[in-house]
Design an enzyme around this catalytic site. Structure first.
Site, PDB file in Angstrom:
ATOM      1  N   ARG A 194       0.826  -1.212   0.000  1.00  0.00           N
ATOM      2  CA  ARG A 194       0.000   0.000   0.000  1.00  0.00           C
ATOM      3  C   ARG A 194       0.859   1.260   0.000  1.00  0.00           C
ATOM      4  O   ARG A 194       0.448   2.284  -0.548  1.00  0.00           O
ATOM      5  CB  ARG A 194      -0.937  -0.009   1.209  1.00  0.00           C
ATOM      6  CG  ARG A 194      -2.043  -1.044   1.104  1.00  0.00           C
ATOM      7  CD  ARG A 194      -3.010  -0.949   2.264  1.00  0.00           C
ATOM      8  NE  ARG A 194      -4.109  -1.889   2.112  1.00  0.00           N
ATOM      9  CZ  ARG A 194      -5.111  -2.027   2.964  1.00  0.00           C
ATOM     10  NH1 ARG A 194      -5.150  -1.265   4.047  1.00  0.00           N
ATOM     11  NH2 ARG A 194      -6.063  -2.904   2.747  1.00  0.00           N
TER      12      ARG A 194
ATOM     13  N   LYS B 133     -21.006 -16.463   2.582  1.00  0.00           N
ATOM     14  CA  LYS B 133     -22.391 -16.163   2.943  1.00  0.00           C
ATOM     15  C   LYS B 133     -23.141 -15.415   1.850  1.00  0.00           C
ATOM     16  O   LYS B 133     -22.658 -14.401   1.339  1.00  0.00           O
ATOM     17  CB  LYS B 133     -22.435 -15.338   4.227  1.00  0.00           C
ATOM     18  CG  LYS B 133     -21.929 -16.067   5.465  1.00  0.00           C
ATOM     19  CD  LYS B 133     -22.086 -15.184   6.696  1.00  0.00           C
ATOM     20  CE  LYS B 133     -21.643 -15.903   7.962  1.00  0.00           C
ATOM     21  NZ  LYS B 133     -21.804 -15.045   9.157  1.00  0.00           N
TER      22      LYS B 133
ATOM     23  N   GLY C 260     -10.032  -7.538  -1.494  1.00  0.00           N
ATOM     24  CA  GLY C 260     -10.298  -8.544  -0.479  1.00  0.00           C
ATOM     25  C   GLY C 260      -9.625  -9.876  -0.742  1.00  0.00           C
ATOM     26  O   GLY C 260      -8.498  -9.947  -1.237  1.00  0.00           O
TER      27      GLY C 260
ATOM     28  N   GLY D 106     -13.706  -3.392   1.083  1.00  0.00           N
ATOM     29  CA  GLY D 106     -15.004  -2.845   1.460  1.00  0.00           C
ATOM     30  C   GLY D 106     -15.523  -1.831   0.466  1.00  0.00           C
ATOM     31  O   GLY D 106     -16.720  -1.802   0.142  1.00  0.00           O
TER      32      GLY D 106
END
Length: 579
Positions: A40, A308, A474, A497
């Site tokens: 990063r 999920k 992610g 996110g």
């Protein structure tokens, strides 16, 4: 949602002599003061160098971790805070005096009462004064380091034994040593090849800012050490933003990973300054997602995985209105298979009950949502792909002898942990044929080599696809890196996110706060043209090695022709950077 393109660094002029505030995402993993992965940090170097190379002053802001933070004081230049900082530095991070200093008067008395009365100051007459400002901290500061440690260790042990709350060691006035950005300043300096100044208090840094010369770089301490950064109250955020905005003339956001946050340093500063532009990293994210979600080349595919359905239902509901093909993988696929009547054995599957999603909306059972999505695909002509076989095992652990199912059904005593070989073949064939592909979520438990092949094959398919390919950050980004194919994929997002919310069709506050790019600019070139140009440049890059050999061995005329060709390649590569 139509993702609007934003102005970039080229919109700032002049930069020379100007102070440029740059919000980045330096939330990197640090262990024992050592940075474990500086990706990063390296990702922001082009933006920082663009500013400093043109004679600008670069003032960098970032968060680190999730510190508790403290409310911003009306008087930010607190002499007490500065004294604590000096003490901390002098003790080289041990912080025993600082720790003692922020205890209540009663707790200080408990700590010092462990000493024999003969060792207490004579003016106390054997009794530690209960009032503030009676010299308890000054007395503690003059004790030996061993005595300080002994007193605090015994006291904190008693507090734990009595189940009492006590101040966390190495934390005061919002500061938490494990979340300081000071190691990042050091690493950034190494990467830039120059000293990077560090301001230990992001809201009391004007003296450090005033000392900067053209081309200098300053990193402010963690903005989340103040609660105002992420306060739900806009005025609290703007109060902090006004101080930060006072350090600069221009605002640049290069923190896509936090663009979904309505924070003082993300949305507050551009509101105060009246403008904001995207850094190179942020601009690439915006342009790539705009290309895929606003004006995609057909056919378009979405690959959605993970554990999920409830975590990805917004993504699925949004993408099914945009794509031609939808691929489902990971544990969430088993909810769809169960809804269609297949046996899923011991595979993970959310129970059949309604729930409230992360936005507070009441949802039907996962199985009902799965059936509704299947019906939506049928009604809109979206081709839905579900696993037709699986890699299974009796336990959630590595094995040298995994089971491969013959069809969609999973044995009662097994759990599926990856898509099977027939599914991999089916998915890869259909992914490669698409002109736009967006991927979010792994196909299986890729962290275990036995169950990584499905995820890695999808990564390879994106690398071989000639169209626009995007990984939404992610776990998918991590998997692509592990597979070795990340460098061949058109865009790998840096924000998990943030990219997820974009795929859900939401507007991101950090992007909305920036200035829109003018219509009709080169940024408005359609996706197909950019992809074709990118592919052409990639092909030309492959020829450079051959041309270099020719330059070294050919005649003068051939040499001139080859040199001209190399110049054309260089120009095209430069054009790619502009796009």
């Amino acid at each position: 949602m139509s993702l609007q393109l934003k102005k970039g660094l080229d919109a700032l002029w002049p930069i020379k002599g100007k102070r440029v505030l740059v919000r980045v995402d330096f939330n990197v993993p640090i262990k024992n003061g050592e940075i474990q992965n500086d990706y990063r940090i390296r990702s922001t170097l082009p933006t920082i160098r663009k500013i400093t190379d043109q004679g600008g002053v670069c003032v960098i802001m970032s968060h680190m971790g999730r510190p508790t933070g403290v409310p911003m004081k009306d008087e930010v230049s607190s002499a007490y805070h500065e004294e604590l900082m000096r003490t901390w530095v002098s003790e080289q991070g041990k912080g025993k005096t600082v720790y003692f200093a922020v205890l209540s008067a009663a707790d200080k008395i408990c700590v010092l009462n462990q000493l024999p009365k003969s060792q207490l100051p004579t003016e106390w007459n054997g009794t530690i004064p209960a009032e503030q400002d009676q010299g308890k901290t000054r007395f503690f500061a003059n004790l030996s380091e061993d005595v300080k440690s002994d007193l605090l260790n015994k006291w904190t042990a008693q507090q734990k034994k009595d189940n009492k709350d006590f101040v966390f060691l190495r934390k005061y006035h919002g500061y938490e040593e494990e979340n300081t950005l000071e190691p990042v300043a050091h690493r950034l300096g190494e990467l830039l090849g120059k000293k990077v100044a560090f301001a230990p208090d992001c809201l009391n840094a004007m003296s450090q800012v005033d000392a900067l010369q053209n081309g200098d770089v300053l990193l402010l301490e963690n903005v989340r050490f103040y609660k105002n950064e992420n306060s739900k109250n806009e005025e609290d955020r703007l109060k902090m933003a006004r101080v930060l905005a006072g350090y600069g003339d221009y605002y640049v956001c290069d923190a896509f990973g936090t663009a979904h946050r309505d924070a003082a340093s993300i949305t507050g500063i551009p509101k105060i300054l009246g403008h904001g532009v995207a850094g190179f990293l942020m601009k690439k994210e915006i342009d790539s997602f705009a290309m895929a979600l606003t004006n995609p080349q057909r056919p378009m595919a979405a690959i959605v995985g993970g554990s999920k359905v409830s975590d990805k239902i917004k993504v699925l509901e949004n993408l099914v209105t945009k794509v031609n093909k939808l691929f489902i993988g990971g544990a969430m696929a088993y909810a769809f298979l169960q809804a269609k009547g297949f046996k899923i054995g011991k595979s993970f599957c959310e129970k059949g009950q309604s729930f409230t999603d992360k936005y507070g909306e009441q949802k039907d059972t996962v199985q009902e949502m799965a059936l509704a999505l299947i019906k939506k695909c049928e009604e809109t002509g979206v081709e839905l792909f579900l696993p037709i076989d699986h890699v299974t095992h009796t336990e959630f652990k590595a094995t040298d002898t995994p089971n491969i199912t013959k069809d969609e059904n999973i044995p009662d005593d097994h759990m599926a942990l990856d898509i099977g070989p027939n599914t991999r073949k089916l998915y890869v064939q259909n992914i490669i044929s698409c002109n736009t592909v967006v991927w979010n979520g792994p196909m299986g438990v890729f962290e275990i080599p036995t169950f990584a092949q499905g995820t890695f094959d999808v990564a390879k398919a994106l690398a071989e696809c000639k169209g626009m390919t995007i990984i939404g950050g992610g776990d998918s980004a991590s998997a692509a890196e592990m597979s070795g194919y990340a460098s061949s994929i058109k865009h790998v997002s840096t924000g998990g996110g943030a990219s997820l919310e974009l795929l859900e069709g939401k507007d991101l506050p950090g992007i909305s706060a920036l200035d829109n790019a003018p219509k009709g600019t080169v940024q408005e070139v359609d996706a197909k043209s950019i992809v074709q140009l990118t592919d052409a440049i990639c092909d030309l890059k492959k020829e450079v090695a051959d041309l270099r050999s020719e330059l070294l061995s050919s005649s003068s005329s051939s040499f001139s022709a080859s040199l001209m060709t190399c110049c054309v390649v260089a120009l095209l590569i430069g054009l790619q950077g502009k796009l």
